[in-house]
Design an enzyme around this catalytic site. Structure first.
Site, PDB file in Angstrom:
ATOM      1  N   ASP A   1      -0.977  -9.300 -44.637  1.00 47.79           N
ATOM      2  CA  ASP A   1      -0.701  -9.940 -43.360  1.00 47.79           C
ATOM      3  C   ASP A   1       0.780  -9.890 -42.979  1.00 47.79           C
ATOM      4  OD1 ASP A   1      -1.695 -11.976 -41.206  1.00 47.79           O
ATOM      5  OD2 ASP A   1       0.013 -12.973 -42.135  1.00 47.79           O
ATOM      6  N   GLY A   2       1.647 -10.371 -43.853  1.00 48.16           N
ATOM      7  CA  GLY A   2       3.068 -10.395 -43.549  1.00 48.16           C
ATOM      8  C   GLY A   2       3.654  -9.008 -43.383  1.00 48.16           C
TER       9      GLY A   2
ATOM     10  N   GLY B   1       2.775  -9.475 -51.771  1.00 45.29           N
ATOM     11  CA  GLY B   1       2.264  -9.630 -53.126  1.00 45.29           C
ATOM     12  C   GLY B   1       1.688  -8.329 -53.653  1.00 45.29           C
TER      13      GLY B   1
ATOM     14  N   ARG C   1     -16.525 -20.794 -69.553  1.00 40.10           N
ATOM     15  CA  ARG C   1     -17.858 -21.383 -69.686  1.00 40.10           C
ATOM     16  C   ARG C   1     -18.284 -21.475 -71.152  1.00 40.10           C
ATOM     17  NH1 ARG C   1     -21.893 -22.658 -66.336  1.00 40.10           N
ATOM     18  NH2 ARG C   1     -21.074 -21.545 -64.528  1.00 40.10           N
TER      19      ARG C   1
ATOM     20  N   ARG D   1      10.393  -9.891 -51.219  1.00 39.05           N
ATOM     21  CA  ARG D   1      10.491 -10.565 -49.928  1.00 39.05           C
ATOM     22  C   ARG D   1      11.809 -10.176 -49.278  1.00 39.05           C
ATOM     23  NH1 ARG D   1       5.221 -12.040 -49.514  1.00 39.05           N
ATOM     24  NH2 ARG D   1       4.547 -13.126 -51.413  1.00 39.05           N
TER      25      ARG D   1
ATOM     26  N   ASP E   1      -8.298 -10.708 -46.701  1.00 41.19           N
ATOM     27  CA  ASP E   1      -8.195 -11.535 -45.496  1.00 41.19           C
ATOM     28  C   ASP E   1      -7.751 -10.750 -44.263  1.00 41.19           C
ATOM     29  OD1 ASP E   1      -5.645 -11.014 -46.356  1.00 41.19           O
ATOM     30  OD2 ASP E   1      -4.931 -13.080 -46.237  1.00 41.19           O
TER      31      ASP E   1
ATOM     32  N   ARG F   1      -4.414 -19.150 -50.848  1.00 46.19           N
ATOM     33  CA  ARG F   1      -3.770 -20.282 -50.183  1.00 46.19           C
ATOM     34  C   ARG F   1      -4.341 -20.510 -48.787  1.00 46.19           C
ATOM     35  NH1 ARG F   1       0.812 -18.914 -51.328  1.00 46.19           N
ATOM     36  NH2 ARG F   1       1.204 -20.354 -53.036  1.00 46.19           N
TER      37      ARG F   1
ATOM     38  N   ASP G   1      -6.419 -10.888 -51.418  1.00 43.82           N
ATOM     39  CA  ASP G   1      -7.073 -11.988 -50.696  1.00 43.82           C
ATOM     40  C   ASP G   1      -8.250 -11.559 -49.819  1.00 43.82           C
ATOM     41  OD1 ASP G   1      -5.408 -13.963 -51.735  1.00 43.82           O
ATOM     42  OD2 ASP G   1      -3.873 -13.556 -50.235  1.00 43.82           O
TER      43      ASP G   1
ATOM     44  N   ARG H   1      -3.534 -10.977 -60.279  1.00 44.06           N
ATOM     45  CA  ARG H   1      -2.843  -9.863 -59.618  1.00 44.06           C
ATOM     46  C   ARG H   1      -2.707  -8.641 -60.518  1.00 44.06           C
ATOM     47  NH1 ARG H   1      -0.946 -10.833 -54.789  1.00 44.06           N
ATOM     48  NH2 ARG H   1      -0.346 -12.937 -54.119  1.00 44.06           N
TER      49      ARG H   1
ATOM     50  N   THR I   1      -3.958  -6.149 -50.598  1.00 43.60           N
ATOM     51  CA  THR I   1      -3.862  -7.583 -50.875  1.00 43.60           C
ATOM     52  C   THR I   1      -5.109  -8.038 -51.607  1.00 43.60           C
ATOM     53  OG1 THR I   1      -3.872  -9.800 -49.865  1.00 43.60           O
ATOM     54  CG2 THR I   1      -4.694  -7.991 -48.509  1.00 43.60           C
TER      55      THR I   1
ATOM     56  N   LYS J   1     -28.688 -34.001 -64.589  1.00 43.12           N
ATOM     57  CA  LYS J   1     -27.874 -34.667 -65.595  1.00 43.12           C
ATOM     58  C   LYS J   1     -27.922 -33.950 -66.942  1.00 43.12           C
ATOM     59  CE  LYS J   1     -27.263 -37.847 -62.485  1.00 43.12           C
ATOM     60  NZ  LYS J   1     -26.011 -37.848 -61.684  1.00 43.12           N
TER      61      LYS J   1
ATOM     62  N   SER K   1     -22.802 -27.694 -69.124  1.00 41.83           N
ATOM     63  CA  SER K   1     -21.492 -27.282 -68.622  1.00 41.83           C
ATOM     64  C   SER K   1     -21.540 -27.227 -67.107  1.00 41.83           C
ATOM     65  CB  SER K   1     -21.085 -25.919 -69.178  1.00 41.83           C
ATOM     66  OG  SER K   1     -21.923 -24.898 -68.656  1.00 41.83           O
TER      67      SER K   1
ATOM     68  N   ARG L   1     -18.461 -29.843 -71.062  1.00 38.00           N
ATOM     69  CA  ARG L   1     -17.342 -30.157 -70.187  1.00 38.00           C
ATOM     70  C   ARG L   1     -17.561 -29.681 -68.750  1.00 38.00           C
ATOM     71  NH1 ARG L   1     -12.574 -28.499 -74.464  1.00 38.00           N
ATOM     72  NH2 ARG L   1     -12.328 -30.569 -75.389  1.00 38.00           N
TER      73      ARG L   1
ATOM     74  N   ALA M   1     -21.166 -21.159 -60.206  1.00 35.61           N
ATOM     75  CA  ALA M   1     -20.399 -22.396 -60.095  1.00 35.61           C
ATOM     76  C   ALA M   1     -21.241 -23.540 -59.545  1.00 35.61           C
ATOM     77  CB  ALA M   1     -19.176 -22.182 -59.205  1.00 35.61           C
TER      78      ALA M   1
ATOM     79  N   ALA N   1      -2.231   8.706 -53.701  1.00 34.39           N
ATOM     80  CA  ALA N   1      -2.984   9.396 -52.651  1.00 34.39           C
ATOM     81  C   ALA N   1      -2.080   9.822 -51.505  1.00 34.39           C
ATOM     82  CB  ALA N   1      -4.105   8.497 -52.139  1.00 34.39           C
TER      83      ALA N   1
END
Length: 326
Positions: free
Chosen positions: A106-107, A14, A158, A75, A133, A175, A131, A259, A129, A214, A218, A166, A190, A25
């Site tokens: 990762d991949g 990705g 917001r 890919r 991760d 994922r 993520d 992204r 990436t 209560k 929002s 709402r 949040a 660089a």
């Protein structure tokens, strides 16, 4: 080890904001050390198909501020096969490329490790990436930009949530990893976050909606896109509507805007530092490692340790969400 004169450069997996800064660089560090940098378009697929071209200063002029990747990414099912990797190796030899720098996640690193081991080929990775991760770097290239994009979007959501009293369930990328959701959940105030690493998120969300204040005008819930036992954001929204029909509940999927966009200063500096480090690591004889930044120092982590592990998130971060959402 044979002297390295020509380094190949790919972006894979990705795309992530800051990849172009990393490309810049690498190219400029190569030129500084009198090394040819050969760009390879479309990741491992281009490695196989011979989509190679020499890069110079002009190749990377005016790209540090651009999102995406000028080398493009794709890919490659063929690279998963021994025949595909052999074809990639033959192309590298044909273009007289002595080593490779792979920017991805990762991949990308799993493929790089397999290829490097099979052909005894020097490869250094850069953590590209959104993520965040990977093990061996405090932050990955693209993560800071992505979470700032999410925050900007949630702040706008917001505004309309406040206007209409709402509850918004906002789905962000992640994922297999909830780092985007976790940090943006804290930063956006949040009501709750739901991430793959925390299986009690839905239970806590229901409890907060039943027993919490209560008088809130929002509510924002951040959900990682993972498919867990509760399902995605739309399924979670359906559960909330069934149990709390009086709440005006909406679902918003942020999707691929996370992204894109101009990389932040943090991502540009991270990409620049690790890009230079990758070139100099290859020249020093390193291989099979990812260049990262830990506690503001460049470190190198073997590919097999850098790829994501099923580790728990910092429980203090989750506790902060619970405390601050009162």
């Amino acid at each position: 080890m044979a002297q390295i004169k020509n380094i190949g450069l790919i972006t894979s997996g990705g795309d992530a904001p800051g990849m172009n800064a990393a490309i810049r660089a690498v190219v400029r560090a190569g030129l500084f050390h009198n090394i040819q940098i050969t760009g390879i378009r479309r990741g491992f697929e281009g490695l196989i198909n011979g989509d190679y071209f020499p890069m110079d200063r002009r190749s990377v002029s005016n790209i540090i501020q651009r999102g995406g990747t000028m080398l493009k990414t794709a890919r490659s099912a063929h690279f998963l096969e021994p025949e595909g990797r052999q074809a990639a190796y033959d192309q590298l030899k044909n273009f007289e490329v002595d080593a490779l720098i792979a920017i991805g996640g990762d991949g990308t690193f799993r493929g790089a490790k397999t290829f490097g081991d099979e052909f005894d080929f020097p490869i250094i990775g850069l953590p590209g990436t959104i993520d965040n991760d990977l093990v061996g770097t405090d932050f990955t290239i693209g993560y800071d930009t992505a979470i700032n994009t999410v925050i900007n979007a949630v702040d706008k959501i917001r505004d309309t949530a406040e206007s209409h009293d709402r509850l918004f369930i906002v789905e962000v990328m992640g994922r297999d990893c909830g780092m985007i959701a976790l940090r943006t959940g804290i930063a956006s105030g949040a009501e709750a976050i739901l991430i793959p690493e925390n299986k009690s998120g839905m239970v806590k969300l229901i409890d907060r909606l039943e027993n919490g204040r209560k008088d809130k005008t929002s509510r924002i819930v951040i959900v990682a896109e993972c498919e867990n036992e509760e399902g995605g954001a739309f399924e979670i929204g359906r559960h909330v509507k069934e149990q709390f029909p009086h709440l005006d509940t909406r679902v918003s999927i942020l999707g691929h805007i996370q992204r894109g966009g101009k990389p932040t200063c943090m991502d540009r500096v991270l990409a620049s530092r690790t890009g230079v480090a990758a070139v100099e690591a290859l020249l020093a004889g390193r291989r099979g490692e990812m260049a990262g930044i830990v506690q503001n120092q460049v470190v190198f982590t073997p590919f097999e340790k850098a790829v994501k592990h099923n580790t728990d998130v910092d429980p203090q971060m989750i506790r902060i969400v619970e405390i601050l959402s009162l």
